[in-house]
Write a protein that holds these residues in place. Structure first.
Motif, PDB file in Angstrom:
ATOM      1  N   CYS A  26       0.865  -1.181   0.000  1.00 56.45           N
ATOM      2  CA  CYS A  26       0.000   0.000   0.000  1.00 56.45           C
ATOM      3  C   CYS A  26       0.900   1.229   0.000  1.00 56.45           C
ATOM      4  O   CYS A  26       1.833   1.317   0.803  1.00 56.45           O
ATOM      5  N   VAL A  27       0.631   2.143  -0.901  1.00 54.40           N
ATOM      6  CA  VAL A  27       1.460   3.349  -1.029  1.00 54.40           C
ATOM      7  C   VAL A  27       0.569   4.588  -0.915  1.00 54.40           C
ATOM      8  O   VAL A  27      -0.648   4.507  -1.100  1.00 54.40           O
ATOM      9  N   PRO A  28       1.183   5.736  -0.593  1.00 53.19           N
ATOM     10  CA  PRO A  28       0.406   6.982  -0.634  1.00 53.19           C
ATOM     11  C   PRO A  28      -0.250   7.123  -2.012  1.00 53.19           C
ATOM     12  O   PRO A  28       0.342   6.735  -3.034  1.00 53.19           O
ATOM     13  N   ARG A  29      -1.439   7.724  -2.043  1.00 56.08           N
ATOM     14  CA  ARG A  29      -2.232   7.652  -3.275  1.00 56.08           C
ATOM     15  C   ARG A  29      -1.632   8.424  -4.435  1.00 56.08           C
ATOM     16  O   ARG A  29      -1.904   8.114  -5.584  1.00 56.08           O
ATOM     17  N   HIS A  30      -0.781   9.420  -4.137  1.00 54.71           N
ATOM     18  CA  HIS A  30      -0.176  10.134  -5.270  1.00 54.71           C
ATOM     19  C   HIS A  30       1.018   9.370  -5.829  1.00 54.71           C
ATOM     20  O   HIS A  30       1.634   9.801  -6.792  1.00 54.71           O
ATOM     21  N   ARG A  31       1.357   8.222  -5.221  1.00 53.53           N
ATOM     22  CA  ARG A  31       2.470   7.406  -5.742  1.00 53.53           C
ATOM     23  C   ARG A  31       1.988   6.180  -6.511  1.00 53.53           C
ATOM     24  O   ARG A  31       2.773   5.271  -6.804  1.00 53.53           O
ATOM     25  N   ASP A  47      11.308  -7.443  -4.224  1.00 55.42           N
ATOM     26  CA  ASP A  47      11.532  -6.118  -4.817  1.00 55.42           C
ATOM     27  C   ASP A  47      10.259  -5.264  -4.769  1.00 55.42           C
ATOM     28  O   ASP A  47      10.325  -4.043  -4.596  1.00 55.42           O
ATOM     29  N   ILE A  48       9.118  -5.907  -4.958  1.00 52.39           N
ATOM     30  CA  ILE A  48       7.848  -5.155  -4.920  1.00 52.39           C
ATOM     31  C   ILE A  48       7.635  -4.560  -3.526  1.00 52.39           C
ATOM     32  O   ILE A  48       7.267  -3.392  -3.381  1.00 52.39           O
ATOM     33  N   MET A  49       7.903  -5.359  -2.491  1.00 52.86           N
ATOM     34  CA  MET A  49       7.755  -4.824  -1.124  1.00 52.86           C
ATOM     35  C   MET A  49       8.711  -3.672  -0.868  1.00 52.86           C
ATOM     36  O   MET A  49       8.334  -2.650  -0.274  1.00 52.86           O
ATOM     37  N   LEU A  50       9.944  -3.841  -1.312  1.00 51.24           N
ATOM     38  CA  LEU A  50      10.929  -2.777  -1.090  1.00 51.24           C
ATOM     39  C   LEU A  50      10.543  -1.520  -1.868  1.00 51.24           C
ATOM     40  O   LEU A  50      10.717  -0.405  -1.380  1.00 51.24           O
ATOM     41  N   LEU A  51       9.989  -1.713  -3.072  1.00 49.99           N
ATOM     42  CA  LEU A  51       9.495  -0.568  -3.845  1.00 49.99           C
ATOM     43  C   LEU A  51       8.400   0.152  -3.053  1.00 49.99           C
ATOM     44  O   LEU A  51       8.391   1.386  -2.954  1.00 49.99           O
ATOM     45  N   GLY A  52       7.487  -0.624  -2.477  1.00 49.14           N
ATOM     46  CA  GLY A  52       6.421  -0.028  -1.657  1.00 49.14           C
ATOM     47  C   GLY A  52       6.992   0.823  -0.530  1.00 49.14           C
ATOM     48  O   GLY A  52       6.565   1.959  -0.310  1.00 49.14           O
ATOM     49  N   LEU A  53       8.006   0.281   0.164  1.00 52.63           N
ATOM     50  CA  LEU A  53       8.623   1.037   1.259  1.00 52.63           C
ATOM     51  C   LEU A  53       9.303   2.303   0.728  1.00 52.63           C
ATOM     52  O   LEU A  53       9.178   3.382   1.315  1.00 52.63           O
ATOM     53  N   THR A  54       9.999   2.162  -0.391  1.00 55.59           N
ATOM     54  CA  THR A  54      10.695   3.320  -0.974  1.00 55.59           C
ATOM     55  C   THR A  54       9.709   4.434  -1.322  1.00 55.59           C
ATOM     56  O   THR A  54      10.030   5.620  -1.228  1.00 55.59           O
ATOM     57  N   LEU A  55       8.511   4.056  -1.723  1.00 56.61           N
ATOM     58  CA  LEU A  55       7.499   5.054  -2.097  1.00 56.61           C
ATOM     59  C   LEU A  55       6.744   5.589  -0.870  1.00 56.61           C
ATOM     60  O   LEU A  55       5.738   6.273  -1.004  1.00 56.61           O
ATOM     61  N   GLY A  56       7.217   5.264   0.322  1.00 59.91           N
ATOM     62  CA  GLY A  56       6.569   5.762   1.541  1.00 59.91           C
ATOM     63  C   GLY A  56       5.408   4.888   1.976  1.00 59.91           C
ATOM     64  O   GLY A  56       4.547   5.324   2.742  1.00 59.91           O
ATOM     65  N   GLY A  57       5.369   3.652   1.498  1.00 58.97           N
ATOM     66  CA  GLY A  57       4.240   2.776   1.794  1.00 58.97           C
ATOM     67  C   GLY A  57       4.574   1.704   2.809  1.00 58.97           C
ATOM     68  O   GLY A  57       5.512   1.842   3.595  1.00 58.97           O
ATOM     69  N   THR A  58       3.791   0.634   2.757  1.00 59.31           N
ATOM     70  CA  THR A  58       3.923  -0.452   3.734  1.00 59.31           C
ATOM     71  C   THR A  58       4.037  -1.796   3.013  1.00 59.31           C
ATOM     72  O   THR A  58       3.555  -1.946   1.890  1.00 59.31           O
ATOM     73  N   THR A  72       5.041   5.275  15.126  1.00 57.80           N
ATOM     74  CA  THR A  72       4.023   4.255  14.850  1.00 57.80           C
ATOM     75  C   THR A  72       3.294   4.615  13.561  1.00 57.80           C
ATOM     76  O   THR A  72       3.305   5.771  13.146  1.00 57.80           O
ATOM     77  N   GLY A  73       2.653   3.631  12.967  1.00 58.89           N
ATOM     78  CA  GLY A  73       1.763   3.895  11.837  1.00 58.89           C
ATOM     79  C   GLY A  73       2.500   4.313  10.584  1.00 58.89           C
ATOM     80  O   GLY A  73       3.704   4.065  10.417  1.00 58.89           O
ATOM     81  N   ARG A  74       1.758   4.966   9.687  1.00 55.98           N
ATOM     82  CA  ARG A  74       2.279   5.294   8.359  1.00 55.98           C
ATOM     83  C   ARG A  74       1.362   6.311   7.711  1.00 55.98           C
ATOM     84  O   ARG A  74       0.306   6.624   8.245  1.00 55.98           O
ATOM     85  N   ARG A  75       1.763   6.830   6.555  1.00 49.49           N
ATOM     86  CA  ARG A  75       0.966   7.841   5.869  1.00 49.49           C
ATOM     87  C   ARG A  75      -0.050   7.234   4.908  1.00 49.49           C
ATOM     88  O   ARG A  75      -0.870   7.960   4.357  1.00 49.49           O
TER      89      ARG A  75
END
Lengths: 457, 457
Positions: A342-347, A400-411, B179-182
């Motif tokens: 899950c990533v911020p919606r603008h990403r 790689d997909i998970m790491l991409l998610g983290l890089t984009l500010g996601g989970t 904690t948490g995330r954006r």
């Protein structure tokens, strides 16, 4: 591990709710996740009431036997996988809706009720339980609580934890805890309810839940928009989430997903489709017409070459079925590893573009489907599980997909949970202080580490 | 308790953010609750950044000095009262809104920002932060988080915890936890965010929060309905909550409340008023007209002798101001003990009738005001604090109201928190197993018991 003495005591205490037949035990080994360690339990307690759970946990605890709670084993992270020689507490027979209170708009339920059955039971009274995982016909409320499940309509209505008023939980000691209350508000003490929701069976076993309901929603208007490219579709979704319209469903399927369900359900999508967006508005009357028109306009502006309103409920239902069947359709194509970032919606655009690059880099097929309005996607790596080289590349792509998610500010997980599958990446997301707080809470509630060991932490 | 060595080290480390002047220290003794123990702190750290909080907590921890976090000290349960000789960490100077992200609809804020200031800052960008305690002009977001504050519009939009995406928290060790995330969804690990929300400073000190926002709501339609009796008004409210209409505000004021604000604000209510109901619908367009008409019909059916729609924004604002000023108006009448019970919504009538009986039994004045649509009421005992006999009867009435709330299936606190005021009744509500789980979590996160000791537990 031989636990003969434990199993004997268990059978003496609980009788025929205990399963010890080897063939039946084997069917309680694992959930729907691929490539996660699992073992064969020494016994399965088919609990019919809270006392069965409490007694079984107390005995297992006395013998130092690890305990795994299971609902329908439809999870996708291995969180419900059994431990070799451990105890499984199966909640599938605790399958009764206990009470529907129309005045207070709440339902009290046992954990083994299927999500769709609960939803239909409250709908019959003009009420609405929103959380609706794609697996709703075959996942249980208990599993939904354990993983804090999302679903298709959480873009407007929120996820499971937003609907939990109170829980009954069997603790590691076998004691029965009641959290929360039936009132809509209440701040007496810590929010234990939401601590247990999403804890994947590592802090206690949920044996009853009181869930908040909403009045029935208005019948939604459903729209399907087709694009040449997933990039354009993602742009359209970001435009909608930036606007003031709040659809009650906003889903994305890429070309691989569309073709997969087309093969399964014979829907007749043309070859040109690069991505499909499904959207709904359930606003009442004129407001709903305006909302669906605004959604359509945003999608056309982003390059949709066709935007079609479903003509009737049957057509809308068919579109939703297509969406819900994507994972099943992928499974028909090969071995699948379903990711859940899950990533911020603008990403969103960055995510779908990044996943395409990962597919090329590792030379694997990745189908992308997801709750796009939440920024929550399920890129699924599809491969030949019998080919070790392909499997290795699939694993690398998945990570790689998970790491991409983290890089984009996601989970690393938006709704499927950590389980076994993502355990090693949790620390990367929450950091050392976060991990130490998790361990402190786990130790406080399960000092001997017997509840679902090897999961999450 | 002499903590001279600690204070010296604190001043050496943090310089002029440390207050040690006796007169100033005295002003940090207590919040707005009556009859709660308080002490004079040995020092107050006027933190301007997280590092000040972290350093101060680490030093206090090393010296075994108890630590109380304070926002605006507008709380009503004594949760922010200082400990004699302890440290106060005041967050009032951490008063900056750090970021408003319109695309993601979130705000990142320091804890010392006033609720109304934050609400106005996001409203300027077309966004909406719903939680709106009556004290919004003089309570801080940090305090709102610590007590999981409600407010007037939570009947439709939920309470503080429903809007918290992520927190930065200074732990008892002085370590900084995030904690948490954006993202709008995320299930990686336990829901620590919501464990800290509502923990009243007993588990950590919140130094930053990321809060979810909504698109600006439509301008609401506001209605005032007057009744001869509070009983009829409560019937009308129950009828609305049973219906499919979801107002964004549904408040009740009894005769004592109406007369109190009338004296303060000169609103010209006639003598006949036995109860006033305020309601709003912020549904858009025709739907809003229909909703407010349905609400009016329910209230008329229940016996309202007059139902008036506010003609313009000024009139609506005046009605809301009247509601928000009730506690202040009570304070002008004498010493007040503000209770905060929440009951299931079909028990609203039983609550208001029961409170009337309690007032008669103890021969005290009790004004009833509250967020009736949530079943959350603030019966306030008003008395002469200099008269020991009246004070004793007021205390007895206050306790009886809480017990009545529990008897009706409710809670001892809907939104004000436990603090010192209701500490002895917590166990009555959550039971021995609940208390032991609370203590286990408290011990896990604050093993030496230095964070806000004597509060909640």
């Amino acid at each position: 591990m031989s636990n003969d003495a434990f199993v004997k005591e268990l059978v003496d205490a609980l009788g025929d709710v205990v399963v010890t037949d080897a063939n039946r035990l084997a069917s309680y080994r694992e959930d729907r996740a691929m490539f996660c360690d699992a073992g064969t339990p020494c016994a399965v307690v088919l609990a019919r009431e809270t006392a069965h759970v409490s007694d079984a946990v107390r005995l297992a605890s006395a013998h130092g036997v690890p305990i795994v709670a299971q609902g329908a084993r439809s999870g996708l992270s291995g969180a419900a996988n059994a431990i070799e020689g451990g105890l499984v507490v199966a909640l599938e027979r605790m399958d009764r809706v206990l009470e529907i209170d129309e005045d207070e708009r709440l339902v009290v339920t046992q954990p083994g009720v299927f999500n769709a059955d609960l939803s239909r039971a409250v709908a019959d009274r003009g009420l609405f339980y929103p959380p609706d995982p794609s697996s709703w016909e075959f996942c249980t409320i208990g599993g939904n609580l354990a993983t804090n499940s999302g679903g298709l309509c959480c873009v407007k209505y929120g996820v499971t934890t937003d609907y939990v008023l109170a829980l009954e939980v069997v603790l590691a000691s076998g004691e029965v805890l009641r959290t929360g209350r039936r009132t809509v508000k209440g701040v007496a003490g810590y929010d234990l309810t939401r601590l247990f929701v999403g804890s994947e069976g590592t802090l206690g076993i949920i044996t009853e839940a009181t869930l908040r309901l909403r009045p029935a929603a208005h019948r939604p208007r459903t729209l399907a928009a087709t694009f040449d490219s997933v990039h354009d579709a993602a742009q359209g979704i970001s435009a909608i989430t930036r606007s003031t319209v709040i659809p009650n469903l906003l889903e994305l399927m890429d070309a691989t997903s569309v073709r997969a369900v087309d093969r399964l359900l014979r829907l007749g999508f043309e070859e040109r489709v690069g991505a499909l967006v499904l959207a709904q508005s359930d606003a009442a009357g004129v407001a709903g017409e305006e909302e669906i028109a605004q959604i359509a306009a945003h999608l056309r502006d982003a390059g949709a070459y066709d935007v079609v309103l479903a003509e009737d409920e049957a057509e809308a239902a068919l579109l939703l079925t297509a969406r819900r069947q994507v994972l099943t359709a992928f499974e028909a194509m090969g071995t699948t590893m379903v990711d859940d970032v899950c990533v911020p919606r603008h990403r969103i655009v960055d995510l779908v573009v990044g996943v395409e690059e990962i597919a090329v880099k590792h030379d694997v097929v990745i189908g992308v489907v997801g709750h796009a309005g939440d920024g929550n996607f399920h890129p699924s790596v599809i491969f030949d599980g019998d080919d070790p080289d392909q499997a290795a590349r699939a694993h690398a792509a998945f990570d790689d997909i998970m790491l991409l998610g983290l890089t984009l500010g996601g989970t690393i997980t938006g709704e499927h949970g950590v389980g076994v599958l993502k355990r090693e990446l949790l620390a990367r997301e929450i950091g050392p202080v976060g991990m130490s707080v998790h361990r402190a809470i786990k130790d406080a509630l399960d000092p001997r580490g017997l509840l679902n060991p090897g999961k999450v932490l």
